[in-house]
Design a protein around this motif. Structure first.
Motif, short mmCIF file in Angstrom:
data_model
loop_
_atom_site.label_atom_id
_atom_site.label_comp_id
_atom_site.label_asym_id
_atom_site.label_seq_id
_atom_site.Cartn_x
_atom_site.Cartn_y
_atom_site.Cartn_z
N GLU A 61 44.70 43.49 53.06
CA GLU A 61 45.99 42.87 53.33
C GLU A 61 46.53 42.05 52.17
N GLY A 62 45.76 41.96 51.09
CA GLY A 62 46.22 41.15 49.97
C GLY A 62 46.12 39.67 50.25
N VAL A 63 45.07 39.26 50.95
CA VAL A 63 44.89 37.86 51.28
C VAL A 63 43.84 37.27 50.36
N CYS A 64 44.13 36.14 49.73
CA CYS A 64 43.18 35.50 48.84
C CYS A 64 42.84 34.11 49.36
N ASN A 65 41.59 33.70 49.15
CA ASN A 65 41.20 32.34 49.45
C ASN A 65 41.38 32.02 50.93
N LEU A 66 40.78 32.85 51.81
CA LEU A 66 40.89 32.61 53.23
C LEU A 66 40.29 31.25 53.57
N GLY A 67 41.00 30.46 54.32
CA GLY A 67 40.55 29.14 54.71
C GLY A 67 41.57 28.56 55.66
N LYS A 68 41.80 27.26 55.58
CA LYS A 68 42.79 26.66 56.46
C LYS A 68 44.18 27.18 56.16
N ASP A 69 44.44 27.48 54.90
CA ASP A 69 45.72 28.07 54.52
C ASP A 69 45.46 29.47 54.01
N VAL A 70 46.23 30.43 54.47
CA VAL A 70 46.06 31.81 54.05
C VAL A 70 47.20 32.17 53.11
N THR A 71 46.86 32.56 51.89
CA THR A 71 47.85 32.89 50.89
C THR A 71 47.95 34.40 50.76
N MET A 72 49.13 34.94 51.02
CA MET A 72 49.33 36.37 50.88
C MET A 72 49.62 36.68 49.41
N GLN A 73 49.35 37.91 49.03
CA GLN A 73 49.57 38.34 47.66
C GLN A 73 51.05 38.21 47.31
N ARG A 74 51.35 37.41 46.29
CA ARG A 74 52.74 37.09 45.97
C ARG A 74 53.32 37.92 44.83
N PHE A 75 52.46 38.56 44.04
CA PHE A 75 52.93 39.33 42.90
C PHE A 75 52.31 40.73 42.92
N ASN A 76 53.09 41.71 42.44
CA ASN A 76 52.56 43.06 42.32
C ASN A 76 51.47 43.12 41.26
N LEU A 77 50.52 44.02 41.46
CA LEU A 77 49.50 44.28 40.45
C LEU A 77 50.06 45.33 39.50
N GLN A 78 50.42 44.91 38.30
CA GLN A 78 51.07 45.81 37.36
C GLN A 78 50.07 46.77 36.71
N THR A 79 50.57 47.90 36.32
CA THR A 79 49.81 48.87 35.54
C THR A 79 50.46 48.97 34.16
N ILE A 80 49.85 49.72 33.28
CA ILE A 80 50.46 49.91 31.96
C ILE A 80 51.82 50.57 32.10
N THR A 240 45.79 36.70 44.39
CA THR A 240 45.28 37.93 43.79
C THR A 240 44.04 38.43 44.53
N PRO A 241 44.04 39.67 45.01
CA PRO A 241 42.87 40.19 45.73
C PRO A 241 41.70 40.47 44.79
N ILE A 242 40.50 40.35 45.33
CA ILE A 242 39.30 40.60 44.54
C ILE A 242 39.13 42.10 44.32
N ASP A 243 38.88 42.50 43.08
CA ASP A 243 38.69 43.90 42.74
C ASP A 243 37.46 44.47 43.46
N GLU A 244 37.50 45.76 43.72
CA GLU A 244 36.35 46.42 44.36
C GLU A 244 35.08 46.21 43.55
N ARG A 245 35.21 46.23 42.23
CA ARG A 245 34.04 46.06 41.37
C ARG A 245 33.35 44.71 41.59
N PHE A 246 34.11 43.69 41.99
CA PHE A 246 33.57 42.34 42.15
C PHE A 246 33.24 41.99 43.59
#
Length: 259
Positions: A61-80, A240-246
């Protein structure tokens, strides 16, 4: 009663996601004029906790830092291909370096001023006098101190890949110092610089120098704090969502508090 209506509404309470299950029973012969009063009398609410995979939810869902406040992904993940023109050369160079584009970099790419500024200090820090393990000790300590799940996951991964013992990585992730005296001195100084906003004591500096570092390297630690602050502030602010690699090293601020 002729029927009932059931709806689900998400609710966040103390860092946990629950669903408010609302059941509205409607009697026969309901008129429009009686709707509000009938709904008030017959509305039944209960809250049911539903177990979730928090990391999977964050990634999906593009959610980072789940806790008392939930921050949705605010910026697109750019590619080259999609990034602004002034970001593209930098993205190409970083993709060659890492073999992929980390999500924090893809987020920064929305603004070439940020991206190119970050890469300048990033390159300067990584070309300095600290070895690869010392760099990751410093950067992981900073990530935990700033409480950024994305940078903690990334630098935990890089630290293990660079040969740091997992026990040392876990200690830093839990907010403790590494057991190795030299790494502990480095970790302690960088943590003090962040927590005290640059105001450290002579004792902090003496411990760092006594561990075998030079006085000039204190300024190199400051450079590392700058790298970490830019990356962590961007990732936390942007959701920013955590990459699959991490993902295997996913972390939350409560991990350090609980420890």
């Amino acid at each position: 009663m002729t029927g009932s209506k059931v709806s689900l509404r998400p609710r966040h309470v103390d860092g946990d996601i629950t669903w408010r299950v609302i059941e509205t029973a409607l009697p026969a012969g309901l008129t429009r004029a009686d709707f509000r009063e009938t709904r008030r009398k017959h509305r039944i609410e209960r809250c049911t906790a539903i177990p979730i995979d928090r990391n999977a939810l964050a990634q999906r869902e593009g959610v980072c830092n789940l806790g008392k406040d939930v921050t949705m992904q605010r910026f697109n993940l750019q590619t080259i291909e999609t990034a602004p023109e002034k970001s593209k050369p930098t993205l190409k160079a970083l993709e060659e370096r890492f073999g992929f584009l980390p999500n924090a970099i893809a987020t920064m790419a929305n603004n070439p001023v940020l991206l190119n500024g970050f890469v300048g200090i990033f390159g300067s820090f990584h070309g300095g006098s600290f070895d690869e393990i010392e760099k990751q000790v410093l950067l992981l300590t900073n990530a935990v101190t700033i409480k950024c799940p994305w940078t903690v996951a990334a630098h935990s991964t890089f630290a293990i890949e660079d040969g740091i013992a997992e026990s040392e990585v876990n200690a830093i992730r839990a907010g403790r110092l590494p057991r190795d005296p030299k790494y502990a001195a480095l970790s302690a100084l960088t943590k003090a610089l962040i927590e005290n906003k640059g105001t450290v004591t002579d004792a902090d500096i003496d411990k760092f120098i006594s561990a075998g570092y030079s006085k000039a390297q204190i300024l190199e630690v400051v450079t590392g704090v700058g790298v970490s602050t830019v990356a962590a502030t961007t990732a936390n602010m942007a959701g920013t969502p955590i990459d699959e690699r991490f993902q295997a090293q996913a972390w939350s601020p409560t991990s350090a508090i609980a420890a």
